[in-house]
Design an enzyme around this catalytic site. Structure first.
Site, short mmCIF file in Angstrom:
data_model
loop_
_atom_site.label_atom_id
_atom_site.label_comp_id
_atom_site.label_asym_id
_atom_site.label_seq_id
_atom_site.Cartn_x
_atom_site.Cartn_y
_atom_site.Cartn_z
N LYS A 156 5.86 15.73 15.03
CA LYS A 156 5.08 13.76 14.67
C LYS A 156 6.12 13.99 13.87
O LYS A 156 6.46 12.19 14.62
CB LYS A 156 3.95 14.25 13.59
CG LYS A 156 3.93 12.87 12.74
CD LYS A 156 2.68 12.71 11.52
CE LYS A 156 3.20 13.17 10.77
NZ LYS A 156 3.53 12.53 9.81
N ASN A 157 6.50 13.74 13.06
CA ASN A 157 7.79 13.05 12.43
C ASN A 157 9.04 13.17 13.25
O ASN A 157 10.30 12.15 12.40
CB ASN A 157 7.82 13.59 11.05
CG ASN A 157 7.22 13.54 9.38
OD1 ASN A 157 5.92 12.84 10.10
ND2 ASN A 157 7.02 14.46 9.34
N ARG B 197 3.28 4.14 6.40
CA ARG B 197 3.72 4.07 6.15
C ARG B 197 5.63 4.09 7.22
O ARG B 197 6.02 3.15 6.69
CB ARG B 197 4.42 5.03 4.71
CG ARG B 197 5.81 5.26 4.41
CD ARG B 197 6.13 5.72 3.39
NE ARG B 197 7.54 5.91 3.13
CZ ARG B 197 7.89 5.56 2.53
NH1 ARG B 197 7.57 4.79 1.69
NH2 ARG B 197 9.18 5.58 2.18
N CYS C 215 0.25 5.22 -0.94
CA CYS C 215 -0.11 6.27 -0.23
C CYS C 215 -1.34 7.21 -1.67
O CYS C 215 -1.71 7.29 -2.43
CB CYS C 215 0.17 6.87 0.72
SG CYS C 215 1.29 8.01 -0.14
N ARG D 91 5.35 4.41 -2.89
CA ARG D 91 6.35 5.08 -1.73
C ARG D 91 7.33 3.92 -1.62
O ARG D 91 6.87 3.25 -0.86
CB ARG D 91 5.02 5.48 -0.39
CG ARG D 91 4.73 6.08 -0.32
CD ARG D 91 4.75 7.84 -0.36
NE ARG D 91 5.56 8.64 0.90
CZ ARG D 91 4.95 9.05 1.83
NH1 ARG D 91 3.73 8.60 2.04
NH2 ARG D 91 6.11 9.27 2.98
N PRO D 92 8.21 4.05 -2.80
CA PRO D 92 8.92 3.04 -3.24
C PRO D 92 10.12 3.11 -1.21
O PRO D 92 10.57 4.07 -0.66
CB PRO D 92 9.90 3.40 -4.11
CG PRO D 92 9.69 4.40 -4.46
CD PRO D 92 8.41 5.22 -3.58
N VAL D 93 10.50 1.88 -0.90
CA VAL D 93 11.21 1.04 0.55
C VAL D 93 12.97 0.59 -0.22
O VAL D 93 13.68 0.23 0.21
CB VAL D 93 10.79 0.40 1.28
CG1 VAL D 93 9.71 1.08 2.28
CG2 VAL D 93 10.29 -0.90 0.99
N LEU E 141 15.96 1.96 -1.38
CA LEU E 141 17.00 2.58 -0.35
C LEU E 141 16.80 2.34 0.97
O LEU E 141 18.43 1.74 1.64
CB LEU E 141 17.14 4.53 -0.12
CG LEU E 141 16.52 5.33 -1.67
CD1 LEU E 141 16.48 6.41 -1.57
CD2 LEU E 141 17.89 4.66 -2.39
N ASP F 251 5.32 19.07 3.14
CA ASP F 251 4.07 19.12 3.52
C ASP F 251 3.42 20.32 3.52
O ASP F 251 2.75 20.83 4.17
CB ASP F 251 4.91 17.76 4.96
CG ASP F 251 5.25 16.87 5.31
OD1 ASP F 251 6.21 17.29 5.73
OD2 ASP F 251 5.03 16.69 4.06
N ARG G 85 -4.09 12.60 11.90
CA ARG G 85 -3.09 11.46 12.35
C ARG G 85 -1.85 13.09 12.64
O ARG G 85 -0.89 12.37 13.12
CB ARG G 85 -2.57 11.50 10.67
CG ARG G 85 -3.94 10.37 9.87
CD ARG G 85 -3.11 9.65 9.01
NE ARG G 85 -1.52 9.11 8.59
CZ ARG G 85 -0.93 8.47 7.72
NH1 ARG G 85 -1.61 8.10 6.94
NH2 ARG G 85 0.25 7.91 8.76
C1 EPZ Z 1 9.46 11.59 5.61
O1 EPZ Z 1 8.46 10.55 4.83
C2 EPZ Z 1 7.88 12.54 6.47
N1 EPZ Z 1 7.22 11.36 6.89
C3 EPZ Z 1 6.37 13.22 5.09
O2 EPZ Z 1 5.88 13.66 5.77
C4 EPZ Z 1 7.99 13.93 4.23
O3 EPZ Z 1 6.63 14.13 3.13
C5 EPZ Z 1 8.65 12.98 3.69
O4 EPZ Z 1 9.65 12.58 4.29
C6 EPZ Z 1 10.12 14.48 2.13
O5 EPZ Z 1 10.49 15.41 3.57
C7 EPZ Z 1 8.14 11.46 8.13
O6 EPZ Z 1 8.80 11.59 8.55
C8 EPZ Z 1 7.17 9.86 8.82
P1 EPZ Z 1 11.74 10.69 1.53
P2 EPZ Z 1 9.89 9.36 3.90
O7 EPZ Z 1 12.11 8.79 1.94
O8 EPZ Z 1 10.81 8.93 4.59
C9 EPZ Z 1 12.29 8.49 -2.24
C10 EPZ Z 1 4.00 14.08 6.29
O9 EPZ Z 1 3.70 14.94 5.47
N2 EPZ Z 1 12.26 7.26 -1.89
O10 EPZ Z 1 12.56 11.27 2.34
O11 EPZ Z 1 8.68 8.53 3.49
C11 EPZ Z 1 10.48 8.54 -2.34
O12 EPZ Z 1 9.67 8.87 -3.12
C12 EPZ Z 1 4.22 13.33 5.94
O13 EPZ Z 1 4.39 14.35 7.77
C13 EPZ Z 1 12.66 6.12 -2.61
O14 EPZ Z 1 12.74 5.94 -4.06
O15 EPZ Z 1 10.26 10.53 2.69
C14 EPZ Z 1 10.47 10.85 -2.08
O16 EPZ Z 1 10.33 11.15 -4.00
C15 EPZ Z 1 4.35 12.72 4.50
N3 EPZ Z 1 12.61 5.63 -2.41
C16 EPZ Z 1 11.93 10.66 -2.49
O17 EPZ Z 1 12.64 9.27 -2.03
C17 EPZ Z 1 12.72 5.28 -1.20
O18 EPZ Z 1 13.88 4.06 -0.76
C18 EPZ Z 1 12.07 11.39 -0.52
O19 EPZ Z 1 11.19 10.84 0.41
C19 EPZ Z 1 12.35 6.15 0.04
C20 EPZ Z 1 12.40 7.34 -1.06
#
Ligand code: EPZ
Length: 457
Positions: free
Chosen positions: A59-60, A129, A153, A158-160, A162, A341, A433
């Site tokens: 999926k991811n 997201r 969520c 879930r900040p963005v 970065l 996950d 999903r």
């Molecule tokens: C991806 O989410 C996956 N989703 C998630 O899978 C997975 O849990 C996650 O990576 C961690 O491995 C997809 O690939 C679609 P991150 P993502 O940015 O990219 C913080 C599932 O169940 N962060 O690696 O959103 C964030 O809060 C889903 O399949 C910031 O602070 O995760 C977290 O603590 C759920 N600022 C950490 O980084 C940002 O701008 C890692 O998040 C972005 C992230």
């Protein structure tokens, strides 16, 4: 007579509206899945799982490759694409921009020759997201994008930041107002970007933007999850110039143009891990096919520590569950560590272990919505900040429980498979999903599980 309040009716109406939109997406995808979002699973526990199951595409990985297609004009073919609700949501979003989307027999065709809009509205982004992944490609190829902020969520913010900081470093002018990210750039320019924390999504977005920026971009502390490595290889095949793939330091030489390609999507390591935990919990013996064993070595190592016998072949893993599960502490972290996950499925397994264990999530400290529901099934779990102290019990006892998010739902299904009596898991649209036809795959392994319409409303 069910007492329904006006709130129930409103929620029901919203669900139905959503359902119609989802079915539209499915119809466009020619998908043969008709998932009624109010379905539930009814599980009669106690059956050992035995046999073979084929794991679907990741999926991811798919959710990153689909927006990457916006970087070039042409028709892409993504084979081994899973038939999932999130894929339908991303398909709908890309269609709203002008992409032609067709999913048949797990081959996803994306025709990006006629993109008319560079916008990801809240109506799409609120459901998923990963919609934010369109930001980088749209600015890189069209010089502008209007993308809704994703909001939170089930387990918190879930900040963005970065993603936004990375785009700004590449020269994009970004304004965040009224819930939207407004981005524009005549042409992005290469930059040296160092992520404070390893982020899958931010690495993916910046990578997709940098591949068409003028000059060189270096990304330090890049995520190395297989889905991101797969995205980098996809972009390279499209004509992108990327070195350091598979490492935390990526170097990208921007190019002026990319071209459409065909690619085979990597297998879903989380679906694979979920089935292995199911076999461990039921004490059965299963072989999972179409996997990349290296992608889930942290999970198989912990399953061996828990007493499972594991045989790894090139593209398959065979697991035989133990008579008694040993308690094993786990800390969910970035790849190649134990994936967050798999944290919820792991807590389900540890709930029936012969002793106590501590399961910590260093990625999402609040990702424990499944714990109260597992406790309703008889688990003995105490939460302490970003850790769950799990004291193994002899057996789960069946009850009706509520899905709250994708991986939480998986942990409830796993518990139901071994619970004494009947377990009903409501709102399985969360599960749809990220797991394609999971009940059919579990039935084929001997589980007594049925999908039924829920009488919630
Ligand atoms: C991806 O989410 C996956 N989703 C998630 O899978 C997975 O849990 C996650 O990576 C961690 O491995 C997809 O690939 C679609 P991150 P993502 O940015 O990219 C913080 C599932 O169940 N962060 O690696 O959103 C964030 O809060 C889903 O399949 C910031 O602070 O995760 C977290 O603590 C759920 N600022 C950490 O980084 C940002 O701008 C890692 O998040 C972005 C992230």
């Amino acid at each position: 007579m069910i007492e329904a309040t006006w709130i129930d009716f409103t929620l029901f109406f919203v669900e139905i509206c959503w359902q119609v939109e989802f079915l539209n997406a499915c119809c466009t995808c020619d998908s043969d899945i008709l998932i009624l979002s109010l379905d539930k699973f009814v599980i009669h526990g106690g059956k050992k799982l035995n046999g073979t199951v084929t794991i679907g595409g990741a999926k991811n990985a798919t959710l990153a490759l689909m927006p990457a297609a916006l970087l070039a004009s042409g028709t892409f073919h993504l084979t081994n694409t899973p038939n999932l609700r999130d894929v339908a949501t991303m398909s709908n979003l890309l269609k709203s921009m002008g992409t032609k989307v067709h999913l048949k027999d797990h081959v996803l065709a994306l025709d990006t020759t006629n993109i008319k809009k560079q916008e990801a509205p809240y109506s799409h982004v609120k459901k998923m997201r990963a919609s934010i992944y369109v930001l980088g490609p749209l600015v890189a190829r069209y010089g502008r994008a209007k993308v809704s902020l994703p909001g939170g969520c089930a387990w918190g913010p879930r900040p963005v930041n970065l993603h936004i900081d990375g785009m700004r470093k590449l020269g994009a002018e970004i304004e965040v107002k009224r819930g939207y990210i407004h981005a524009k750039a005549n042409r992005l320019t290469g930059a040296h970007i160092h992520f404070d924390i390893s982020s899958v999504g931010a690495t993916g977005n910046v990578l997709m933007a940098a591949v068409m920026a003028r000059g060189t971009t270096v990304i330090e502390n890049a995520a190395i999850e297989p889905e991101i490595t797969g995205l980098a290889k996809f972009l390279q095949s499209m004509g992108g110039k990327i070195s350091g793939i598979g490492t935390n330091r990526l170097e990208i030489e921007g190019v002026d143009e990319l071209h459409a390609i065909e690619v085979d999507t990597i297998p879903d390591r989380i679906e694979a891990g979920t089935f292995l935990v199911a076999a461990a919990m039921t004490g059965g013996k299963i072989r999972i096919d179409n996997v990349e064993p290296d992608h889930l070595s942290a999970v198989t190592a912990k399953l061996q520590d828990a007493g499972c016998s594991i045989f790894v072949d090139q593209k398959s893993i065979t697991l035989e569950g133990p008579d008694s599960i040993k308690p094993v502490d786990v800390t969910a972290t970035i790849y190649p560590g134990f994936p967050t996950d798999m944290q919820a499925p792991w807590i389900a397994l540890m709930s029936i272990a012969n002793g106590s264990s501590v399961v910590t999530d260093s990625i999402y400290p609040d990702r424990f919505k499944h714990v109260p529901e597992l406790v309703r099934l008889g688990a003995n779990i105490e939460l302490n900040k970003n850790a769950a102290i799990v004291r193994g019990v002899k057996q789960f006892t069946g009850a009706t429980v509520m899905s709250t998010d994708l991986r939480a739902s998986a942990s409830l299904i796993l518990a139901g498979l071994v619970a004494e009596g009947t377990t009903e898991v409501l709102r399985v649209y969360h599960l749809d999903r990220g797991y394609e036809a999971i009940e059919k795959k579990l039935q084929a392994l001997g589980a007594d599980i049925e999908r039924m319409a829920s009488e919630e409303f």
